[in-house]
Design a protein around this motif. Structure first.
Motif, PDB file in Angstrom:
ATOM      1  N   GLN A 110     -13.119   1.199  -8.573  1.00 64.10           N
ATOM      2  CA  GLN A 110     -11.838   1.020  -7.910  1.00 64.10           C
ATOM      3  C   GLN A 110     -12.062   0.696  -6.441  1.00 64.10           C
ATOM      4  O   GLN A 110     -12.938   1.277  -5.792  1.00 64.10           O
ATOM      5  CB  GLN A 110     -10.990   2.296  -8.029  1.00 64.10           C
ATOM      6  N   LEU A 111     -11.281  -0.228  -5.910  1.00 63.84           N
ATOM      7  CA  LEU A 111     -11.401  -0.568  -4.497  1.00 63.84           C
ATOM      8  C   LEU A 111     -10.938   0.606  -3.643  1.00 63.84           C
ATOM      9  O   LEU A 111      -9.885   1.191  -3.911  1.00 63.84           O
ATOM     10  CB  LEU A 111     -10.554  -1.804  -4.176  1.00 63.84           C
ATOM     11  N   PRO A 112     -11.697   0.983  -2.636  1.00 60.69           N
ATOM     12  CA  PRO A 112     -11.300   2.110  -1.787  1.00 60.69           C
ATOM     13  C   PRO A 112      -9.997   1.823  -1.048  1.00 60.69           C
ATOM     14  O   PRO A 112      -9.821   0.741  -0.473  1.00 60.69           O
ATOM     15  CB  PRO A 112     -12.469   2.240  -0.806  1.00 60.69           C
ATOM     16  N   GLU A 113      -9.095   2.787  -1.038  1.00 59.66           N
ATOM     17  CA  GLU A 113      -7.806   2.600  -0.372  1.00 59.66           C
ATOM     18  C   GLU A 113      -7.970   2.413   1.132  1.00 59.66           C
ATOM     19  O   GLU A 113      -7.119   1.782   1.780  1.00 59.66           O
ATOM     20  CB  GLU A 113      -6.881   3.786  -0.667  1.00 59.66           C
ATOM     21  N   VAL A 114      -9.058   2.951   1.694  1.00 59.03           N
ATOM     22  CA  VAL A 114      -9.261   2.809   3.131  1.00 59.03           C
ATOM     23  C   VAL A 114      -9.359   1.337   3.531  1.00 59.03           C
ATOM     24  O   VAL A 114      -9.011   0.963   4.666  1.00 59.03           O
ATOM     25  CB  VAL A 114     -10.516   3.591   3.585  1.00 59.03           C
ATOM     26  N   ILE A 115      -9.803   0.477   2.613  1.00 55.30           N
ATOM     27  CA  ILE A 115      -9.894  -0.953   2.901  1.00 55.30           C
ATOM     28  C   ILE A 115      -8.525  -1.496   3.291  1.00 55.30           C
ATOM     29  O   ILE A 115      -8.371  -2.226   4.276  1.00 55.30           O
ATOM     30  CB  ILE A 115     -10.433  -1.719   1.676  1.00 55.30           C
ATOM     31  N   PHE A 116      -7.520  -1.123   2.517  1.00 56.99           N
ATOM     32  CA  PHE A 116      -6.184  -1.668   2.762  1.00 56.99           C
ATOM     33  C   PHE A 116      -5.459  -0.925   3.878  1.00 56.99           C
ATOM     34  O   PHE A 116      -4.506  -1.459   4.460  1.00 56.99           O
ATOM     35  CB  PHE A 116      -5.389  -1.654   1.464  1.00 56.99           C
ATOM     36  N   GLU A 117      -5.909   0.276   4.184  1.00 53.12           N
ATOM     37  CA  GLU A 117      -5.395   0.954   5.370  1.00 53.12           C
ATOM     38  C   GLU A 117      -5.897   0.262   6.633  1.00 53.12           C
ATOM     39  O   GLU A 117      -5.155   0.118   7.611  1.00 53.12           O
ATOM     40  CB  GLU A 117      -5.836   2.418   5.360  1.00 53.12           C
ATOM     41  N   LEU A 118      -7.161  -0.163   6.607  1.00 56.53           N
ATOM     42  CA  LEU A 118      -7.731  -0.865   7.757  1.00 56.53           C
ATOM     43  C   LEU A 118      -7.209  -2.294   7.868  1.00 56.53           C
ATOM     44  O   LEU A 118      -6.996  -2.801   8.971  1.00 56.53           O
ATOM     45  CB  LEU A 118      -9.258  -0.892   7.643  1.00 56.53           C
ATOM     46  N   PHE A 119      -7.007  -2.941   6.721  1.00 56.96           N
ATOM     47  CA  PHE A 119      -6.611  -4.353   6.691  1.00 56.96           C
ATOM     48  C   PHE A 119      -5.375  -4.522   5.808  1.00 56.96           C
ATOM     49  O   PHE A 119      -5.467  -5.034   4.686  1.00 56.96           O
ATOM     50  CB  PHE A 119      -7.759  -5.212   6.152  1.00 56.96           C
ATOM     51  N   PRO A 120      -4.205  -4.107   6.272  1.00 56.35           N
ATOM     52  CA  PRO A 120      -3.007  -4.199   5.428  1.00 56.35           C
ATOM     53  C   PRO A 120      -2.671  -5.618   5.010  1.00 56.35           C
ATOM     54  O   PRO A 120      -2.077  -5.822   3.941  1.00 56.35           O
ATOM     55  CB  PRO A 120      -1.906  -3.588   6.309  1.00 56.35           C
ATOM     56  N   VAL A 121      -3.067  -6.618   5.808  1.00 57.99           N
ATOM     57  CA  VAL A 121      -2.767  -7.992   5.437  1.00 57.99           C
ATOM     58  C   VAL A 121      -3.471  -8.369   4.141  1.00 57.99           C
ATOM     59  O   VAL A 121      -2.951  -9.164   3.346  1.00 57.99           O
ATOM     60  CB  VAL A 121      -3.145  -8.961   6.581  1.00 57.99           C
ATOM     61  N   LEU A 122      -4.636  -7.792   3.873  1.00 57.82           N
ATOM     62  CA  LEU A 122      -5.355  -8.103   2.637  1.00 57.82           C
ATOM     63  C   LEU A 122      -4.643  -7.515   1.429  1.00 57.82           C
ATOM     64  O   LEU A 122      -4.715  -8.080   0.326  1.00 57.82           O
ATOM     65  CB  LEU A 122      -6.794  -7.582   2.713  1.00 57.82           C
ATOM     66  N   ASP A 123      -3.981  -6.394   1.596  1.00 57.08           N
ATOM     67  CA  ASP A 123      -3.203  -5.805   0.505  1.00 57.08           C
ATOM     68  C   ASP A 123      -2.059  -6.735   0.120  1.00 57.08           C
ATOM     69  O   ASP A 123      -1.756  -6.924  -1.059  1.00 57.08           O
ATOM     70  CB  ASP A 123      -2.673  -4.440   0.932  1.00 57.08           C
ATOM     71  N   GLU A 124      -1.454  -7.341   1.135  1.00 63.28           N
ATOM     72  CA  GLU A 124      -0.343  -8.264   0.877  1.00 63.28           C
ATOM     73  C   GLU A 124      -0.814  -9.557   0.224  1.00 63.28           C
ATOM     74  O   GLU A 124      -0.030 -10.233  -0.438  1.00 63.28           O
ATOM     75  CB  GLU A 124       0.366  -8.598   2.199  1.00 63.28           C
ATOM     76  N   MET A 125      -2.082  -9.894   0.406  1.00 57.06           N
ATOM     77  CA  MET A 125      -2.593 -11.194  -0.046  1.00 57.06           C
ATOM     78  C   MET A 125      -3.626 -11.057  -1.159  1.00 57.06           C
ATOM     79  O   MET A 125      -4.453 -11.943  -1.340  1.00 57.06           O
ATOM     80  CB  MET A 125      -3.213 -11.944   1.145  1.00 57.06           C
TER      81      MET A 125
END
Length: 231
Positions: A110-125
């Motif tokens: 599973q992708l670590p949630e901290v990734i999307f906390e640091l880079f919210p734009v990547l979560d959107e894309m």
């Protein structure tokens, strides 16, 4: 954290690194600096295992890296963001990120949630192709992909190159957060002196493949800047 001892490297007949020795202390950001073509990227590729050593030693947290392939080094906790980002343009953001998962020591899928906390734009894309992102977004993706492996050492080779100023500032904030909150050690290859001074704890200056000066960032004076860093 990382010990580099008497490292030599050649490109064909060209001697690119000369008896280079240095220590990367844990929990700090060491900025490797110097003009173009002095061996900075070559050193990073040797650390990551993308180039062979001619002679010398590399030790990372007690592990001898000299004969380990790059994928084994990633599994030990070394994350690498190459110059030019080198994301996969036809893969989606999520697919680019998932490429790093097999290198995790815990085999987590599973992708670590901290990734999307640091880079919210990547979560959107997540579903957007990497090649459709802006340069700044691609750089964030490249850093996030390296973080997926849960590294303890993160190597960043000129992460501000060709990036708009607001994203450069954001990348600086993220580097400091990775160290302050997650305890990462960072090697940063950087030519922008204000950025290096803001982010780095230590500096190491290369010139023609040799280490010419190193120390605390506060010790980087105008004389060294004039001799080794100005163009």
């Amino acid at each position: 954290m990382l010990q580099i001892e008497s490292l030599k490297q050649f490109y064909g007949e060209s001697h690119t690194l000369w008896d280079l020795s240095m220590t990367i202390p844990a929990g700090e950001c060491t900025c490797v600096m110097g003009r173009n073509g002095v061996g900075k990227t070559t050193l990073m590729e040797c650390i990551m295992g993308l180039l062979p050593l001619h002679t010398g030693a590399l030790r990372f947290q007690g592990h001898d890296l000299a004969r380990l392939p790059a994928e084994r080094r990633a599994g030990l906790g070394i994350g690498y963001v190459p110059q030019g980002r080198q994301i996969f343009p036809l893969l989606t953001v999520e697919e680019n990120l998932r490429i790093g998962l097999p290198a995790r020591a815990d085999r987590r899928r599973q992708l670590p949630e901290v990734i999307f906390e640091l880079f919210p734009v990547l979560d959107e894309m997540r579903a957007r192709r990497g090649g459709d992102l802006s340069g700044g977004q691609q750089q964030q993706l490249a850093i996030a992909r390296a973080l997926v492996i849960d590294p303890t050492l993160l190597i960043l080779d000129e992460p501000t190159e060709g990036i708009q100023p607001n994203i450069v500032h954001e990348i600086g904030d993220i580097i400091r957060r990775l160290m302050d909150q997650l305890g990462l050690t960072v090697i940063l290859v950087e030519q922008k002196l204000p950025f290096a001074r803001r982010v780095g704890d230590r500096f190491a200056i290369l010139d023609r493949g040799r280490l010419k000066a190193e120390g605390a960032m506060t010790e980087l004076g105008d004389d060294l800047v004039r001799e080794y860093l100005t163009v």
